[in-house]
Design an enzyme around this catalytic site. Structure first.
Site, PDB file in Angstrom:
ATOM      1  N   LYS A  86       4.977   4.029   4.882  1.00 25.03           N
ATOM      2  CA  LYS A  86       5.708   3.262   3.916  1.00 25.03           C
ATOM      3  C   LYS A  86       6.316   3.728   2.688  1.00 25.03           C
ATOM      4  O   LYS A  86       7.464   3.439   2.413  1.00 25.03           O
ATOM      5  CB  LYS A  86       4.899   2.023   3.949  1.00 25.03           C
ATOM      6  CG  LYS A  86       4.468   1.243   5.210  1.00 25.03           C
ATOM      7  CD  LYS A  86       5.751   0.409   5.976  1.00 25.03           C
ATOM      8  CE  LYS A  86       5.323  -0.392   6.969  1.00 25.03           C
ATOM      9  NZ  LYS A  86       6.268  -1.141   7.713  1.00 25.03           N
ATOM     10  N   TYR A 106       0.837  -1.335   0.100  1.00 27.39           N
ATOM     11  CA  TYR A 106       0.110   0.078  -0.087  1.00 27.39           C
ATOM     12  C   TYR A 106       0.973   1.284   0.030  1.00 27.39           C
ATOM     13  O   TYR A 106       0.401   2.493  -0.070  1.00 27.39           O
ATOM     14  CB  TYR A 106      -1.184  -0.092   1.171  1.00 27.39           C
ATOM     15  CG  TYR A 106      -0.778  -0.304   2.429  1.00 27.39           C
ATOM     16  CD1 TYR A 106      -1.012  -1.218   3.281  1.00 27.39           C
ATOM     17  CD2 TYR A 106       0.266   0.614   3.166  1.00 27.39           C
ATOM     18  CE1 TYR A 106      -0.840  -1.492   4.457  1.00 27.39           C
ATOM     19  CE2 TYR A 106       0.679   0.347   4.423  1.00 27.39           C
ATOM     20  CZ  TYR A 106       0.170  -0.754   5.092  1.00 27.39           C
ATOM     21  OH  TYR A 106       0.546  -1.054   6.478  1.00 27.39           O
TER      22      TYR A 106
HETATM   23  P1  NAP Z   1       3.852  -6.814  14.889  1.00 24.75           P
HETATM   24  O1  NAP Z   1       3.692  -8.354  15.399  1.00 24.75           O
HETATM   25  O2  NAP Z   1       2.834  -5.537  15.291  1.00 24.75           O
HETATM   26  O3  NAP Z   1       5.304  -6.304  15.437  1.00 24.75           O
HETATM   27  C1  NAP Z   1       5.785  -4.909  15.666  1.00 24.75           C
HETATM   28  C2  NAP Z   1       6.927  -4.975  16.451  1.00 24.75           C
HETATM   29  O4  NAP Z   1       7.413  -3.565  16.286  1.00 24.75           O
HETATM   30  C3  NAP Z   1       6.853  -5.323  17.644  1.00 24.75           C
HETATM   31  O5  NAP Z   1       7.772  -6.317  18.074  1.00 24.75           O
HETATM   32  C4  NAP Z   1       6.925  -3.952  18.526  1.00 24.75           C
HETATM   33  O6  NAP Z   1       7.477  -4.250  19.651  1.00 24.75           O
HETATM   34  C5  NAP Z   1       7.703  -3.149  17.636  1.00 24.75           C
HETATM   35  N1  NAP Z   1       7.520  -1.689  18.026  1.00 24.75           N
HETATM   36  C6  NAP Z   1       6.525  -1.320  17.764  1.00 24.75           C
HETATM   37  N2  NAP Z   1       6.700   0.254  18.120  1.00 24.75           N
HETATM   38  C7  NAP Z   1       7.919   0.540  18.282  1.00 24.75           C
HETATM   39  C8  NAP Z   1       8.729   1.431  18.610  1.00 24.75           C
HETATM   40  N3  NAP Z   1       8.327   2.639  18.842  1.00 24.75           N
HETATM   41  N4  NAP Z   1      10.177   1.384  18.787  1.00 24.75           N
HETATM   42  C9  NAP Z   1      10.629  -0.032  18.688  1.00 24.75           C
HETATM   43  N5  NAP Z   1       9.910  -1.040  18.398  1.00 24.75           N
HETATM   44  C10 NAP Z   1       8.554  -0.806  18.102  1.00 24.75           C
HETATM   45  O7  NAP Z   1       3.989  -6.712  13.574  1.00 24.75           O
HETATM   46  P2  NAP Z   1       4.129  -7.568  12.304  1.00 24.75           P
HETATM   47  O8  NAP Z   1       2.838  -8.218  11.695  1.00 24.75           O
HETATM   48  O9  NAP Z   1       5.019  -8.777  12.548  1.00 24.75           O
HETATM   49  O10 NAP Z   1       4.754  -6.837  11.038  1.00 24.75           O
HETATM   50  C11 NAP Z   1       6.160  -6.640  11.153  1.00 24.75           C
HETATM   51  C12 NAP Z   1       6.647  -5.528   9.837  1.00 24.75           C
HETATM   52  O11 NAP Z   1       6.182  -5.938   8.712  1.00 24.75           O
HETATM   53  C13 NAP Z   1       5.986  -3.997  10.014  1.00 24.75           C
HETATM   54  O12 NAP Z   1       6.848  -3.216   9.495  1.00 24.75           O
HETATM   55  C14 NAP Z   1       4.883  -4.299   9.103  1.00 24.75           C
HETATM   56  O13 NAP Z   1       4.568  -3.148   9.008  1.00 24.75           O
HETATM   57  C15 NAP Z   1       5.210  -5.191   8.180  1.00 24.75           C
HETATM   58  N6  NAP Z   1       4.286  -5.613   7.346  1.00 24.75           N
HETATM   59  C16 NAP Z   1       3.522  -6.762   8.003  1.00 24.75           C
HETATM   60  C17 NAP Z   1       2.429  -7.495   7.223  1.00 24.75           C
HETATM   61  C18 NAP Z   1       1.821  -8.419   7.825  1.00 24.75           C
HETATM   62  O14 NAP Z   1       0.679  -8.895   7.332  1.00 24.75           O
HETATM   63  N7  NAP Z   1       1.977  -8.929   8.998  1.00 24.75           N
HETATM   64  C19 NAP Z   1       2.001  -7.134   5.884  1.00 24.75           C
HETATM   65  C20 NAP Z   1       2.858  -5.952   5.403  1.00 24.75           C
HETATM   66  C21 NAP Z   1       3.912  -5.471   5.956  1.00 24.75           C
HETATM   67  P3  NAP Z   1       7.401  -3.676  21.229  1.00 24.75           P
HETATM   68  O15 NAP Z   1       5.726  -3.556  21.442  1.00 24.75           O
HETATM   69  O16 NAP Z   1       8.105  -4.160  22.301  1.00 24.75           O
HETATM   70  O17 NAP Z   1       7.641  -2.249  20.967  1.00 24.75           O
END
Ligand code: NAP
Length: 273
Positions: free
Chosen positions: A165, A150
């Site tokens: 992003k 997106y």
């Molecule tokens: P997630 O499970 O929500 O994990 C996000 C991580 O970011 C957590 O470990 C969190 O840890 C950390 N975080 C959040 N705020 C932070 C801050 N201010 N400083 C440092 N760390 C921070 O996300 P996910 O689904 O695994 O996604 C991982 C990446 O892939 C992201 O960039 C997301 O946009 C991208 N993505 C995911 C998908 C999907 O379908 N899952 C699709 C497209 C892109 P704490 O809470 O300990 O800070």
């Protein structure tokens, strides 16, 4: 990447993964451990980091965990100082930390906007900038930024994340050129839908919505964290040494095929997926 587990610890590449305790970040860290890297995990919560380190313990990798809010340049600077003190090197940076939630643009609060843009765009820049002194003296420096399709499509309901992003895609290309003379490669991976704790809590909060997302994926299923981690490992590794400024989309064909899936669904009388 090539497994390097027979290499002495001090010669092993060091990979820093932000947000490395959950979902995709943890899978990426696990993959780098299997590739023979030492690991640095950085996210806000010490409990999350302890959980991440514990679940990586069996990998045998040396792991440094540093509670860090990537929105704060001082904390990011302190993180990189700890990396320098502990390992004396940094070879790979993965900017994976993110926040996201559904909010209509017309009612989204400035704080909500700032929170997501702060983590995703500011945090990515702060981590790149603070890592530069160590990366520029690495023999194999690579940055991989985690984005989403997106960034170049539309993100209705998640304007903050989509705009951030898109900024990270632009930053990826700019730094790829600006830091090429320093032999730092900068690429991005755009994952498609992968179910994680974060997405289930903030985005796809019902079975109906989850099924609608799945139906829009030409390969007919969600991705796995390991499939995303493979792409990150590839871009960071020795098989990709002539690739920089690129965005590798790993989404089962979602963004290319969505319109086609809609048409097919209509043709078969199933309505919108
Ligand atoms: P997630 O499970 O929500 O994990 C996000 C991580 O970011 C957590 O470990 C969190 O840890 C950390 N975080 C959040 N705020 C932070 C801050 N201010 N400083 C440092 N760390 C921070 O996300 P996910 O689904 O695994 O996604 C991982 C990446 O892939 C992201 O960039 C997301 O946009 C991208 N993505 C995911 C998908 C999907 O379908 N899952 C699709 C497209 C892109 P704490 O809470 O300990 O800070």
């Amino acid at each position: 990447m090539t497994p390097e587990s027979t290499v002495p610890a001090s010669d092993r590449p060091v990979a820093l993964v932000t947000g490395g305790r959950t979902g995709l970040g943890l899978a990426i860290a696990r993959r780098f451990a299997a590739d023979g890297c030492s690991l640095v995990l950085a996210s806000r919560s010490p409990d999350h980091l302890a959980h991440g380190a514990e679940s990586l313990r069996s990998s045998g990798a040396e792991i440094l965990t540093v509670p860090t809010d990537v929105r704060d340049p001082a904390q990011v600077g302190a993180l990189l100082e700890q990396v320098r003190e502990r390992f004396g090197r940094l070879d790979i940076l993965v900017n994976n930390a993110a926040g996201n939630f559904v909010a209509a643009s017309e009612t989204m609060s400035p704080n909500a906007w700032r929170a997501v843009v702060g983590i995703v765009l500011d945090g990515t820049y702060y981590c790149c900038r603070a890592s530069f002194p160590l990366l520029r003296v690495s023999p194999r420096a690579a940055i991989v930024n985690i984005v989403a399709s997106y960034a170049w499509l539309a993100g209705p309901g998640t304007a903050h994340s989509a705009a951030a992003k898109a900024g990270v895609v632009s930053l990826t290309r700019t730094l790829a050129v600006e830091w090429a003379p320093h032999r730092i490669r900068v690429n991005a991976v755009a994952p498609g839908p992968v179910r994680t704790e974060g997405t289930d809590r903030q985005l796809w909060r019902s079975e109906a919505l989850t099924e609608a997302v799945r139906a829009g994926i030409p390969l007919g299923r969600f991705g796995t964290p390991e499939e995303i981690a493979s792409a990150v490992s590839f871009l960071a590794g020795r098989e990709a040494t002539y690739i920089t400024g690129e965005v590798l989309t790993v989404d089962g064909g979602q963004w290319l095929g969505h319109g086609v899936m809609d048409l097919l669904a209509h043709a078969e009388g199933r309505g919108q997926p």
